[in-house]
Design an enzyme around this catalytic site. Structure first.
Site, PDB file in Angstrom:
ATOM      1  N   SER A 144     -14.043 -72.197  -5.897  1.00 40.72           N
ATOM      2  CA  SER A 144     -13.259 -71.591  -6.789  1.00 40.72           C
ATOM      3  C   SER A 144     -13.784 -71.444  -8.206  1.00 40.72           C
ATOM      4  O   SER A 144     -14.907 -72.111  -8.323  1.00 40.72           O
ATOM      5  CB  SER A 144     -11.911 -72.420  -6.813  1.00 40.72           C
ATOM      6  OG  SER A 144     -11.011 -71.747  -7.761  1.00 40.72           O
ATOM      7  N   TYR A 157      -6.764 -80.099  -7.485  1.00 41.26           N
ATOM      8  CA  TYR A 157      -7.274 -78.749  -6.830  1.00 41.26           C
ATOM      9  C   TYR A 157      -8.792 -78.729  -7.305  1.00 41.26           C
ATOM     10  O   TYR A 157      -9.702 -78.415  -6.864  1.00 41.26           O
ATOM     11  CB  TYR A 157      -6.576 -77.573  -7.569  1.00 41.26           C
ATOM     12  CG  TYR A 157      -6.872 -76.161  -6.826  1.00 41.26           C
ATOM     13  CD1 TYR A 157      -6.932 -76.011  -5.532  1.00 41.26           C
ATOM     14  CD2 TYR A 157      -7.540 -75.394  -7.713  1.00 41.26           C
ATOM     15  CE1 TYR A 157      -7.414 -74.665  -4.808  1.00 41.26           C
ATOM     16  CE2 TYR A 157      -8.047 -73.963  -7.089  1.00 41.26           C
ATOM     17  CZ  TYR A 157      -7.903 -73.840  -5.767  1.00 41.26           C
ATOM     18  OH  TYR A 157      -8.577 -72.702  -5.287  1.00 41.26           O
TER      19      TYR A 157
END
Length: 275
Positions: A144, A157
Site C-alpha cells: 500500500s 495497517y
C-alpha cells in the site's frame, strides 16, 4: 511477464482490486484460481470474469482463510490438481483497522498481521517450490502507500503493509537471477469497500466519528478513489513490464516521491488530511 496462457492465483478475489485483477487477467488470457473467505463474492467474481475471458482461459473458485496455513496447503494442492501447475500469485487479500495505537487492542494487531502479513508469507512460501519449476513465474504482493509512509490512526495497517514491503524486497533480492519476478505493489486511494468492511466488521477503536460521519467517510473513500478496474490494469501492466515496484495511482507516485524527498513536509501534510 506475459500472463497469457498462464495459471495464476488471486487472493482477496471476492471484491475490489482482487475481483478486477481476476477479470482483467482472464481478459488477457490467464486462467485464475480465485480465493477469498467470502465464497459468495468469489462465485460472483467467477461469473463476471468468465463473461469476458479470452478463449481457453478458465477459473476456479475457492474459499480460503489466508491466515490459516493448513487451508493454504489444501488450496495449493487443489489448484495443482486442477491445473497441473501454477505460474504466479497475487497476494492481495487484506483488511484494515482504524484507531490510535493507544486504543488498538493487541488482538487487533495480531488479527491484521495474521491476515495481511502472514497470509502473504504463506502464499509466497507455499508456492515458491512450484514456481521454481516454471520457465517464468511471479510473486506479486500487495502492500500500500501505507507501506511507503505512515498515517496516524493506522498503526496496525501500516505495520502490516511495511512488513509486506520488507519481506517482498528481501525475497526479490534472494531471487535475482532466477526466473521468478517478485514485485511489491503500492496502491494509493482506490475506490474499494475496505473502509466500509472495516466499519461493518467493527475494525475501529478509540474516539470514533458519529455513525453518519463514518458512513460519509466510507462513501467518499469508495466514490472518489481510482477505480479498482484501472488499478488492476496498472498492476498487470507493471507485471508485464517486469516492474519490481508498482505504484498504483498518481497519489501513490506523488506520495512516494515527496515522502522520500521532503519527509517532514509530507508528514505534516498527511497529518492534516487524516481526521
Amino acid at each position: 511477464m506475459n500472463i497469457t496462457n498462464k495459471t495464476i492465483i488471486v487472493t482477496g478475489g471476492a471484491s475490489g482490486i482482487g475481483r478486477e485483477l481476476t477479470i482483467e487477467a482472464m481478459r488477457r488470457g490467464a486462467s485464475v484460481a480465485i480465493a477469498d473467505l467470502n465464497i459468495e463474492g468469489v462465485l460472483a467474481t467467477k461469473e463476471l470474469a468468465e463473461a469476458v475471458a479470452t478463449a481457453g482461459a478458465t477459473c476456479s473458485a475457492h474459499q480460503l482463510d489466508v491466515s490459516n496455513l493448513e487451508q493454504w496447503q489444501s488450496f495449493r494442492d487443489a489448484v495443482l490438481t486442477e491445473y497441473g501447475h501454477i505460474d504466479g500469485i497475487i497476494n492481495n487479500a487484506g483488511i484494515t483497522f482504524a484507531g490510535t495505537a493507544e486504543a488498538t487492542d493487541y488482538r487487533q494487531y495480531e488479527k491484521v498481521m495474521s491476515i495481511n502479513f502472514m497470509g502473504m508469507v504463506y502464499g509466497s512460501k507455499e508456492l515458491l517450490p512450484h514456481l521454481h519449476q516454471r520457465p517464468e513465474a511471479f510473486i506479486a504482493n500487495v502492500s500500500s502507500v501505507c507501506g511507503l509512509f505512515a498515517m496516524k490512526k493506522q498503526s496496525a495497517y501500516c505495520a502490516s503493509k511495511f512488513a509486506i514491503r520488507g519481506f517482498t524486497e528481501s525475497l526479490a533480492q534472494e531471487l535475482i537471477g532466477s526466473p521468478i519476478l517478485v514485485s511489491s505493489i503500492h496502491p494509493g486511494h482506490i475506490g474499494t469497500d475496505i473502509v466500509i468492511n472495516a466499519r461493518n466488521s467493527g475494525n475501529m477503536a478509540g474516539d470514533l466519528p458519529s455513525e453518519a460521519e463514518q458512513e460519509a467517510i466510507a462513501k467518499y473513500f469508495k466514490d472518489y478513489g481510482l477505480s479498482p478496474a484501472k488499478a488492476a490494469e496498472i498492476i498487470l501492466d507493471g507485471l508485464k513490464n517486469n516492474q519490481r515496484k508498482i505504484l498504483v495511482g498518481k497519489d501513490a507516485i506523488r506520495g512516494d516521491r515527496l515522502s522520500r524527498l521532503m519527509p517532514q513536509t509530507y508528514a505534516n501534510k498527511i497529518n492534516k488530511l487524516v481526521p
